[in-house]
Motif scaffolding. Structure first.
Motif, PDB file in Angstrom:
ATOM      1  N   SER B   2       0.840  -1.197   0.000  1.00 33.22           N
ATOM      2  CA  SER B   2       0.000   0.000   0.000  1.00 33.22           C
ATOM      3  C   SER B   2       0.873   1.244   0.000  1.00 33.22           C
ATOM      4  O   SER B   2       2.013   1.208   0.421  1.00 33.22           O
ATOM      5  CB  SER B   2      -0.888   0.027   1.232  1.00 33.22           C
ATOM      6  N   ILE B  11      -4.714   6.731   1.235  1.00 33.91           N
ATOM      7  CA  ILE B  11      -4.138   5.389   1.254  1.00 33.91           C
ATOM      8  C   ILE B  11      -4.529   4.724  -0.050  1.00 33.91           C
ATOM      9  O   ILE B  11      -5.711   4.671  -0.393  1.00 33.91           O
ATOM     10  CB  ILE B  11      -4.667   4.580   2.447  1.00 33.91           C
ATOM     11  N   ASN B  12      -3.531   4.290  -0.804  1.00 32.93           N
ATOM     12  CA  ASN B  12      -3.792   3.654  -2.098  1.00 32.93           C
ATOM     13  C   ASN B  12      -3.431   2.180  -2.038  1.00 32.93           C
ATOM     14  O   ASN B  12      -2.355   1.831  -1.570  1.00 32.93           O
ATOM     15  CB  ASN B  12      -2.943   4.314  -3.186  1.00 32.93           C
ATOM     16  N   CYS B  13      -4.330   1.337  -2.497  1.00 29.78           N
ATOM     17  CA  CYS B  13      -4.064  -0.102  -2.504  1.00 29.78           C
ATOM     18  C   CYS B  13      -4.287  -0.654  -3.904  1.00 29.78           C
ATOM     19  O   CYS B  13      -5.069  -0.113  -4.678  1.00 29.78           O
ATOM     20  CB  CYS B  13      -5.008  -0.831  -1.555  1.00 29.78           C
ATOM     21  N   LYS B  14      -3.580  -1.752  -4.195  1.00 38.06           N
ATOM     22  CA  LYS B  14      -3.652  -2.327  -5.547  1.00 38.06           C
ATOM     23  C   LYS B  14      -4.289  -3.710  -5.499  1.00 38.06           C
ATOM     24  O   LYS B  14      -3.816  -4.588  -4.776  1.00 38.06           O
ATOM     25  CB  LYS B  14      -2.229  -2.417  -6.104  1.00 38.06           C
ATOM     26  N   LEU B  64     -13.219   4.738  -2.107  1.00 38.77           N
ATOM     27  CA  LEU B  64     -14.248   4.080  -1.302  1.00 38.77           C
ATOM     28  C   LEU B  64     -14.802   4.962  -0.195  1.00 38.77           C
ATOM     29  O   LEU B  64     -15.818   4.660   0.383  1.00 38.77           O
ATOM     30  CB  LEU B  64     -13.685   2.804  -0.680  1.00 38.77           C
ATOM     31  N   THR B  72      -9.527   6.419   1.186  1.00 41.02           N
ATOM     32  CA  THR B  72      -9.061   5.097   0.741  1.00 41.02           C
ATOM     33  C   THR B  72      -9.327   4.972  -0.758  1.00 41.02           C
ATOM     34  O   THR B  72     -10.450   5.127  -1.213  1.00 41.02           O
ATOM     35  CB  THR B  72      -9.793   3.962   1.469  1.00 41.02           C
ATOM     36  N   HIS B  75      -6.775   0.808  -6.610  1.00 39.48           N
ATOM     37  CA  HIS B  75      -6.470   0.711  -8.028  1.00 39.48           C
ATOM     38  C   HIS B  75      -6.725  -0.729  -8.454  1.00 39.48           C
ATOM     39  O   HIS B  75      -6.059  -1.641  -7.972  1.00 39.48           O
ATOM     40  CB  HIS B  75      -5.009   1.089  -8.297  1.00 39.48           C
ATOM     41  N   LYS B 181     -16.060  -5.947  -2.605  1.00 36.77           N
ATOM     42  CA  LYS B 181     -16.122  -5.536  -1.201  1.00 36.77           C
ATOM     43  C   LYS B 181     -15.331  -6.495  -0.333  1.00 36.77           C
ATOM     44  O   LYS B 181     -14.618  -6.074   0.582  1.00 36.77           O
ATOM     45  CB  LYS B 181     -17.575  -5.527  -0.726  1.00 36.77           C
ATOM     46  N   ALA B 184     -11.590  -5.909  -0.801  1.00 38.32           N
ATOM     47  CA  ALA B 184     -11.196  -4.597  -0.268  1.00 38.32           C
ATOM     48  C   ALA B 184     -11.153  -4.635   1.259  1.00 38.32           C
ATOM     49  O   ALA B 184     -10.233  -4.100   1.881  1.00 38.32           O
ATOM     50  CB  ALA B 184     -12.180  -3.526  -0.744  1.00 38.32           C
ATOM     51  N   LYS B 185     -12.119  -5.313   1.833  1.00 40.74           N
ATOM     52  CA  LYS B 185     -12.174  -5.450   3.289  1.00 40.74           C
ATOM     53  C   LYS B 185     -10.965  -6.234   3.804  1.00 40.74           C
ATOM     54  O   LYS B 185     -10.341  -5.854   4.806  1.00 40.74           O
ATOM     55  CB  LYS B 185     -13.465  -6.189   3.652  1.00 40.74           C
ATOM     56  N   LEU B 188      -7.871  -3.977   3.706  1.00 42.55           N
ATOM     57  CA  LEU B 188      -7.839  -2.989   4.793  1.00 42.55           C
ATOM     58  C   LEU B 188      -7.560  -3.667   6.137  1.00 42.55           C
ATOM     59  O   LEU B 188      -6.826  -3.129   6.971  1.00 42.55           O
ATOM     60  CB  LEU B 188      -9.162  -2.222   4.845  1.00 42.55           C
ATOM     61  N   THR B 189      -8.126  -4.851   6.324  1.00 40.71           N
ATOM     62  CA  THR B 189      -7.876  -5.584   7.575  1.00 40.71           C
ATOM     63  C   THR B 189      -6.402  -5.963   7.677  1.00 40.71           C
ATOM     64  O   THR B 189      -5.791  -5.880   8.738  1.00 40.71           O
ATOM     65  CB  THR B 189      -8.768  -6.848   7.633  1.00 40.71           C
ATOM     66  N   LEU B 191      -3.941  -4.318   6.290  1.00 38.41           N
ATOM     67  CA  LEU B 191      -3.222  -3.063   6.568  1.00 38.41           C
ATOM     68  C   LEU B 191      -3.236  -2.760   8.061  1.00 38.41           C
ATOM     69  O   LEU B 191      -2.232  -2.380   8.644  1.00 38.41           O
ATOM     70  CB  LEU B 191      -3.937  -1.906   5.862  1.00 38.41           C
TER      71      LEU B 191
END
Lengths: 157, 197
Positions: B2, B11-14, B64, B72, B75, B181, B184-185, B188-189, B191
């Motif tokens: 991230s 915060i960017n996530c791939k 999101l 958040t 990508h 979803k 993505a969840k 984030l968890t 992270l």
């Protein structure tokens, strides 16, 4: 491992990028990480989709890196593409981030290359300091404090 | 990996959609693009052949919402599914935070599904990742077609680790957002876990 960018370094990077726009007579300058995240941009960015541009710049650097590997080269760190109205100069900086300069007839390739070289040295110094700082900062990203509820709330329709 | 930006508080996530050729990876992204509010999405980029087969990748940036003052952003990328594009798939997996495996439910595509999962495991391993340790979700796509395997069969073949899995008809949007979803969840968890929370 996550990449964490703090305000200090981001401000320093922005200063380098702003200066490069002026010194190279560029339209746009941006710094992108190798995974396609935009770190910083300057110049005529208002009508430019910099998010997409960043992912494509990283894609082209990744593709060239793949080709280099096949040819037993370490990297092809510089790319230049010439268009009718716009040109783009893409430079890998310290094998960490990518510096892209978009320019038109107000600038020449020679000028851009010269200014990019100087900016690279400055950026290298900033990123080196950043790399040293990350372990010291610990893994204390903002996400340490969030709860499962925060995450759930994001997905409530 | 991230990317956390303290200046813009983002915060960017791939997330990468993986799977065999023609399983519906691009279709997933197209549905998400069509059904997301304009302010929450960027432009969708598709690097495809003239026949609309993915050549390098599709890319869709999504927002999101905010968590504790941080925006958040995700990508979403797809890989080209056809076997001979392996070099490109490896590049796209670099820095991945979460993977969605889109499996084709049709019986005749079971071998292609398994080959693609093995390829995913191998390509992740080359970058020091283990599939079992990263956020991973499986989607059984094309549930509306006649000649399909049962979910139980698909599970036993494709999901030995009991990853979250979803039935889908991506062309009609069924299961597309549930899959997104879920991954993505998980990201984030992860992270949160990674930052000691």
């Amino acid at each position: 491992m996550n990449v964490v960018m703090y305000e200090d370094e981001l401000n320093q990077i922005q200063t380098v990028v702003d200066k490069l726009v002026r010194d190279a007579n560029a339209r746009v300058v941006c710094i992108v990480d190798k995974n396609g995240q935009l770190i910083s941009a300057s110049g005529e960015t208002d009508n430019l989709d910099t998010t997409s541009l960043a992912s494509l710049i990283a894609g082209t650097i990744a593709a060239m890196g793949g080709m280099a590997k096949l040819l037993k080269e370490n990297e092809f760190p510089t790319q230049f593409h010439e268009g009718v109205k716009a040109n783009i100069h893409i430079q890998l900086v310290g094998n960490r981030v990518i510096l892209a300069v978009i320019f038109d007839s107000r600038a020449t390739l020679g000028l851009v290359r010269l200014r990019v070289k100087r900016a690279c040295d400055e950026l290298n110094a900033i990123f080196e300091a950043l790399m040293k700082r990350v372990p010291a900062g610990g893994g204390s990203a903002p996400f340490g404090e969030i709860t499962d509820e925060d995450i759930d709330n994001l997905f409530n329709d | 990996m991230s990317f956390i930006n303290y200046l813009s508080r983002e915060i960017n996530c791939k997330i990468v959609y993986y799977g065999p050729g023609l399983c519906g990876k691009t279709t997933n992204l197209q549905w998400i693009y069509q059904r997301t509010a304009p302010e929450a999405k960027g432009k969708m980029i598709s690097l495809a052949t003239e026949q609309d087969r993915t050549l390098f990748f599709d890319f869709l940036p999504l927002s999101l919402g905010e968590i504790r003052g941080f925006k958040t952003r995700f990508h979403l990328y797809t890989v080209p599914g056809q076997v001979f594009y392996d070099a490109s798939r490896k590049l796209i997996l670099k820095g991945v935070d979460g993977v969605v495996f889109v499996a084709d439910s049709q019986i005749e595509r079971m071998e292609a599904n398994q080959e693609s999962v093995e390829n995913l495991q191998q390509n992740l391993a080359e970058q020091g990742y283990q599939l079992e340790k990263i956020p991973y979700v499986i989607q059984y796509n094309k549930r509306d077609l006649p000649n399909i395997a049962t979910v139980a069969e698909l599970r036993s073949l494709m999901n030995p680790t009991n990853a979250p899995d979803f039935e889908a008809v991506a062309s009609k949007g069924v299961g597309v957002f549930d899959t997104l979803k879920s991954v993505a969840k998980l990201v984030l968890t992860e992270l949160k876990r990674g930052s000691g929370g």
